[in-house]
Scaffold this motif. Structure first.
Motif, PDB file in Angstrom:
ATOM      1  N   UNK A  45     -50.297 -32.649  26.988  1.00 53.57           N
ATOM      2  CA  UNK A  45     -50.089 -31.175  27.830  1.00 53.57           C
ATOM      3  C   UNK A  45     -50.538 -30.430  27.319  1.00 53.57           C
ATOM      4  N   UNK A  46     -49.982 -30.721  25.926  1.00 50.67           N
ATOM      5  CA  UNK A  46     -49.787 -29.028  25.139  1.00 50.67           C
ATOM      6  C   UNK A  46     -50.341 -29.419  23.779  1.00 50.67           C
ATOM      7  N   UNK A  47     -50.844 -28.474  22.411  1.00 53.74           N
ATOM      8  CA  UNK A  47     -50.924 -28.805  21.174  1.00 53.74           C
ATOM      9  C   UNK A  47     -49.734 -29.050  20.885  1.00 53.74           C
ATOM     10  N   UNK A  48     -49.021 -28.167  21.367  1.00 51.71           N
ATOM     11  CA  UNK A  48     -46.962 -28.372  20.531  1.00 51.71           C
ATOM     12  C   UNK A  48     -46.901 -29.225  20.938  1.00 51.71           C
ATOM     13  N   UNK A  49     -46.738 -30.197  21.962  1.00 47.26           N
ATOM     14  CA  UNK A  49     -47.065 -31.293  21.960  1.00 47.26           C
ATOM     15  C   UNK A  49     -47.347 -32.853  21.105  1.00 47.26           C
ATOM     16  N   UNK A  50     -48.417 -32.222  21.424  1.00 47.01           N
ATOM     17  CA  UNK A  50     -49.277 -33.372  19.915  1.00 47.01           C
ATOM     18  C   UNK A  50     -48.801 -32.920  18.765  1.00 47.01           C
ATOM     19  N   UNK A  51     -48.199 -31.891  18.699  1.00 49.08           N
ATOM     20  CA  UNK A  51     -48.313 -31.359  17.193  1.00 49.08           C
ATOM     21  C   UNK A  51     -46.860 -32.697  16.750  1.00 49.08           C
ATOM     22  N   UNK A  52     -45.935 -32.302  17.604  1.00 49.85           N
ATOM     23  CA  UNK A  52     -44.512 -33.250  17.721  1.00 49.85           C
ATOM     24  C   UNK A  52     -45.197 -34.579  17.987  1.00 49.85           C
ATOM     25  N   UNK A  53     -45.923 -35.204  18.012  1.00 48.36           N
ATOM     26  CA  UNK A  53     -46.116 -36.847  18.138  1.00 48.36           C
ATOM     27  C   UNK A  53     -46.529 -37.239  16.918  1.00 48.36           C
ATOM     28  N   UNK A  54     -47.791 -35.913  16.286  1.00 48.64           N
ATOM     29  CA  UNK A  54     -48.433 -36.379  15.616  1.00 48.64           C
ATOM     30  C   UNK A  54     -46.934 -36.897  14.341  1.00 48.64           C
ATOM     31  N   UNK A  55     -46.154 -35.630  14.159  1.00 50.29           N
ATOM     32  CA  UNK A  55     -45.274 -35.800  13.206  1.00 50.29           C
ATOM     33  C   UNK A  55     -44.176 -37.483  13.955  1.00 50.29           C
ATOM     34  N   UNK A  56     -43.687 -37.678  14.576  1.00 49.50           N
ATOM     35  CA  UNK A  56     -43.034 -38.565  15.289  1.00 49.50           C
ATOM     36  C   UNK A  56     -43.159 -39.854  14.569  1.00 49.50           C
TER      37      UNK A  56
END
Length: 202
Positions: A45-56
């Motif tokens: 939904x957002x770039x923040x969500x994408x970055x968090x998913x990458x980290x995980x």
């Protein structure tokens, strides 16, 4: 994980390595992933969500290394630092072998968004590593006097930082580098892994 989603995560980390956290745009990422910008929003939904998913995603991959590692209780008593090094080396080599992931991970951990994200972060994928830590603490009670959060942050942050220097070409990818980095990391730990402490903890 869906192949397209994995491709988006890989493309995001590559874009962050090339352009930085702020500079990585949806257009950059979608281009590297080979999809349209609109298609990305069906997954995130957002770039923040994408970055968090990458980290995980990367964190889980790194943690999985410990699930395949084993050590004997006897070796832990007779050569504790040797055992620690045998556990640490595959972890360090994982980061060196994954340049995009390493640079992304380092930058995201240093970002203003990370503390807020980490407050609700689920670290259950580190169960295997946690079991190893408990085994060492049971054998060497001196470890219990160390703040575990500080110890793990020291090992994690230093490992990823030095791996980043290797993938960026600032340090050679060599055994000498591995030995030197481990020596720095182990200085504070070695004093707590003494046989007499193991004996007194029985």
């Amino acid at each position: 994980m869906d192949d397209t989603k994995t491709r988006i995560l890989s493309a995001t980390m590559k874009a962050v390595r090339q352009y930085g956290l702020e500079g990585a745009r949806v257009q950059n990422i979608s281009g590297l992933a080979g999809i349209s910008p609109g298609a990305m929003y069906r997954y995130f939904k957002s770039k923040d969500e994408l970055l968090a998913a990458c980290f995980t995603y990367v964190d889980q991959q790194a943690a999985a290394i410990f699930e395949d590692l084993r050590f004997s209780p006897m070796a832990m008593r007779t050569d504790p630092m040797g055992v620690v090094k045998d556990l640490w080396l595959p972890y360090f080599r994982f980061w060196v072998a994954h340049p995009d992931e390493t640079v992304f991970y380092h930058r995201f951990r240093d970002s203003a968004a990370f503390p807020r994200f980490y407050k609700s972060y689920n670290v259950s994928h580190f169960q295997a590593f946690g079991g190893m830590v408990r085994a060492f603490m049971n054998t060497f009670p001196g470890l219990r006097r160390i703040n575990q959060d500080v110890l793990w942050l020291h090992v994690l942050t230093s490992t990823v930082m030095y791996a980043k220097y290797v993938v960026e070409g600032l340090l050679p990818n060599s055994q000498e580098t591995e030995d030197t980095v481990f020596q720095f990391l182990s200085v504070g730990l070695s004093g707590c892994l003494r046989p007499e402490q193991a004996e007194s903890g029985r």
